[in-house]
Design an enzyme around this catalytic site. Structure first.
Site, PDB file in Angstrom:
ATOM      1  CE  LYS A  78     -25.980  11.385  -4.368  1.00  0.00           C
ATOM      2  NZ  LYS A  78     -24.866  10.817  -3.927  1.00  0.00           N
ATOM      3  CG  ASN A  99     -25.598  14.765  -0.907  1.00  0.00           C
ATOM      4  OD1 ASN A  99     -25.230  15.983  -0.740  1.00  0.00           O
ATOM      5  ND2 ASN A  99     -25.691  13.778   0.061  1.00  0.00           N
ATOM      6  CG  ASP A 114     -22.373  12.186  -1.192  1.00  0.00           C
ATOM      7  OD1 ASP A 114     -23.087  11.744  -0.433  1.00  0.00           O
ATOM      8  OD2 ASP A 114     -22.581  12.286  -2.475  1.00  0.00           O
ATOM      9  NE  ARG A 163     -14.451  -0.407 -15.306  1.00  0.00           N
ATOM     10  CZ  ARG A 163     -15.229  -1.389 -15.208  1.00  0.00           C
ATOM     11  NH1 ARG A 163     -15.016  -2.629 -15.252  1.00  0.00           N
ATOM     12  NH2 ARG A 163     -16.691  -1.352 -15.097  1.00  0.00           N
TER      13      ARG A 163
HETATM   14  P1  NAD Z   1     -20.700   5.584  -9.741  1.00  0.00           P
HETATM   15  O1  NAD Z   1     -21.385   4.572 -10.560  1.00  0.00           O
HETATM   16  O2  NAD Z   1     -21.054   7.140 -10.016  1.00  0.00           O
HETATM   17  O3  NAD Z   1     -19.308   5.189  -9.965  1.00  0.00           O
HETATM   18  C1  NAD Z   1     -18.526   3.941 -10.137  1.00  0.00           C
HETATM   19  C2  NAD Z   1     -17.002   4.073 -10.300  1.00  0.00           C
HETATM   20  O4  NAD Z   1     -16.515   2.553 -10.196  1.00  0.00           O
HETATM   21  C3  NAD Z   1     -16.751   4.369 -11.817  1.00  0.00           C
HETATM   22  O5  NAD Z   1     -15.429   5.487 -11.749  1.00  0.00           O
HETATM   23  C4  NAD Z   1     -16.134   3.295 -12.395  1.00  0.00           C
HETATM   24  O6  NAD Z   1     -15.599   3.316 -13.535  1.00  0.00           O
HETATM   25  C5  NAD Z   1     -15.546   2.525 -11.482  1.00  0.00           C
HETATM   26  N1  NAD Z   1     -15.807   0.986 -11.594  1.00  0.00           N
HETATM   27  C6  NAD Z   1     -16.950   0.273 -11.630  1.00  0.00           C
HETATM   28  N2  NAD Z   1     -16.592  -0.888 -11.888  1.00  0.00           N
HETATM   29  C7  NAD Z   1     -15.169  -1.126 -11.761  1.00  0.00           C
HETATM   30  C8  NAD Z   1     -14.406  -2.230 -12.047  1.00  0.00           C
HETATM   31  N3  NAD Z   1     -14.802  -3.327 -11.945  1.00  0.00           N
HETATM   32  N4  NAD Z   1     -13.106  -1.933 -11.930  1.00  0.00           N
HETATM   33  C9  NAD Z   1     -12.768  -0.593 -11.759  1.00  0.00           C
HETATM   34  N5  NAD Z   1     -13.455   0.390 -11.557  1.00  0.00           N
HETATM   35  C10 NAD Z   1     -14.819   0.399 -11.735  1.00  0.00           C
HETATM   36  O7  NAD Z   1     -20.842   5.395  -8.308  1.00  0.00           O
HETATM   37  P2  NAD Z   1     -20.572   6.102  -6.949  1.00  0.00           P
HETATM   38  O8  NAD Z   1     -21.731   6.626  -6.853  1.00  0.00           O
HETATM   39  O9  NAD Z   1     -19.501   6.814  -7.420  1.00  0.00           O
HETATM   40  O10 NAD Z   1     -20.144   4.832  -6.098  1.00  0.00           O
HETATM   41  C11 NAD Z   1     -19.017   4.229  -5.819  1.00  0.00           C
HETATM   42  C12 NAD Z   1     -18.907   3.475  -4.635  1.00  0.00           C
HETATM   43  O11 NAD Z   1     -19.085   4.266  -3.430  1.00  0.00           O
HETATM   44  C13 NAD Z   1     -20.053   2.601  -4.440  1.00  0.00           C
HETATM   45  O12 NAD Z   1     -19.794   1.412  -3.843  1.00  0.00           O
HETATM   46  C14 NAD Z   1     -21.018   3.209  -3.387  1.00  0.00           C
HETATM   47  O13 NAD Z   1     -21.761   2.172  -2.553  1.00  0.00           O
HETATM   48  C15 NAD Z   1     -20.066   3.978  -2.551  1.00  0.00           C
HETATM   49  N6  NAD Z   1     -20.644   5.124  -2.093  1.00  0.00           N
HETATM   50  C16 NAD Z   1     -20.631   5.152  -0.685  1.00  0.00           C
HETATM   51  C17 NAD Z   1     -21.089   6.270   0.086  1.00  0.00           C
HETATM   52  C18 NAD Z   1     -21.085   6.381   1.534  1.00  0.00           C
HETATM   53  O14 NAD Z   1     -21.695   7.007   2.142  1.00  0.00           O
HETATM   54  N7  NAD Z   1     -20.008   5.528   2.126  1.00  0.00           N
HETATM   55  C19 NAD Z   1     -21.517   7.123  -0.588  1.00  0.00           C
HETATM   56  C20 NAD Z   1     -21.875   7.205  -2.085  1.00  0.00           C
HETATM   57  C21 NAD Z   1     -21.167   6.097  -2.628  1.00  0.00           C
END
Ligand code: NAD
Length: 291
Positions: A78, A99, A114, A163
């Site tokens: 991305k 995306n 998104d 965090r």
């Molecule tokens: P990413 O890896 O870019 O970011 C993850 C985030 O979560 C970071 O800010 C990290 O610090 C935080 N994090 C991780 N573990 C943690 C914990 N134990 N406690 C607190 N914070 C924590 O991931 P992303 O692409 O931003 O995706 C995040 C979520 O969104 C995922 O669950 C993904 O499935 C979901 N998502 C859904 C859609 C949709 O279409 N519904 C689209 C994209 C992402």
């Protein structure tokens, strides 16, 4: 009921749209897009290609060489794909991620759907959030995309709580850039419970954009204190498996309105579909194909 793409109707004029990323074998996008192209009689076909970071440049060259109409882009490309494109939409430029690629006679424009998908899912569920205040748990790719689009659409104040991990440091620079562009977005420490409590007390919408609550952490939430959930809050989770996370269950039990991540998963497809085909996606067909 989902339908397979009608292979027999593929002709010499059919335009190809790809999904680039790795892994892609679990993706629901091919079935959702192909079912809708077929139902609407549109001459496109959508295929997933497993492309890792080492092959990003070749994938973009292929898109040009094969005169593909465009592509969706997923992890880990991305951000990495951006230097290979000719132009970016405002939201993609602000979020620093793409995306969707649209190929207009050799000019490749990167877009991000998104955040738009998230905002459309709220509207679809009957929630107007213009002028409201939003707290987002997380500051990763999805959180930034949602924050940027929410700000562009008129959400008045957005605070991302993360965090103190690598995402925090990366988000800090990005958010400073967004602030210089006058977007009302701030970053805060998720461990600062007093600040979190104050922000949620003042907020209208709470969004979980962390993976906490997915398989492996089903009984957990990223919110350190569930007592912060007030009945007036609209509580959203970006997680789509499971459909109802613990956060949404606890919120509903306290009288909050809730929106699951399945809405964003569905609606992020709509802006891409329109950009490629020039017509609105039939969301009834897309929804049936996705679920
Ligand atoms: P990413 O890896 O870019 O970011 C993850 C985030 O979560 C970071 O800010 C990290 O610090 C935080 N994090 C991780 N573990 C943690 C914990 N134990 N406690 C607190 N914070 C924590 O991931 P992303 O692409 O931003 O995706 C995040 C979520 O969104 C995922 O669950 C993904 O499935 C979901 N998502 C859904 C859609 C949709 O279409 N519904 C689209 C994209 C992402």
């Amino acid at each position: 009921m989902t339908s397979a793409p009608a292979i027999s109707s593929i002709s010499g004029k059919t335009r190809l749209i790809g999904l680039f990323g790795s892994p892609v074998d679990h993706s629901r996008s091919p079935v959702m897009q192909n079912s809708t192209f077929e139902a609407m009689g549109l001459d496109y076909v959508y295929l997933a290609f497993d492309v890792g970071g080492d092959h990003v440049e070749e994938a973009v060259s292929a898109l040009r060489a094969l005169n593909m109409r465009g592509a969706n882009v997923t992890m880990p490309l991305k951000r990495a794909i951006i230097p290979h494109l000719d132009a970016l939409s405002e939201a993609a430029e602000l979020a620093g991620a793409v995306n969707v690629i649209v190929n207009d006679e050799g000019k490749l424009t990167g877009q991000i759907s998104d955040g738009e998908g998230f905002m459309l899912s709220l509207r679809d569920a009957g929630h107007d959030v213009v002028g409201q205040r939003m707290v987002i748990l997380g500051a990763g790719g999805a959180a930034i995309a949602v924050a940027v689009q929410a700000a562009l659409d008129g959400v008045s104040e957005i605070v991302l709580f993360n965090r103190r991990d690598a995402f925090f440091e990366e988000a800090r620079g990005l958010i400073e850039r967004l602030q210089q562009r006058d977007l009302p977005i701030r970053l805060a420490d998720l461990e600062d419970h007093a600040l979190l409590a104050e922000a949620i007390r003042d907020a209208d919408i709470l969004v979980n954009a962390t993976p906490v609550g997915m398989e492996g952490s089903l009984s957990k939430t990223a919110l350190p204190d569930l007592e912060l959930l007030r009945a007036e809050l609209l509580v959203c989770d970006l997680i789509y498996v499971p459909r109802e996370t613990r956060l949404l269950r606890e919120a509903a039990a306290r009288g909050c309105r809730t929106v699951p991540g399945t809405g964003m998963q569905l609606w992020q497809a709509a802006p891409a579909f329109r950009l490629w085909t020039g017509v609105d996606m039939d969301m009834t067909v897309a929804r049936q194909a996705l679920y």
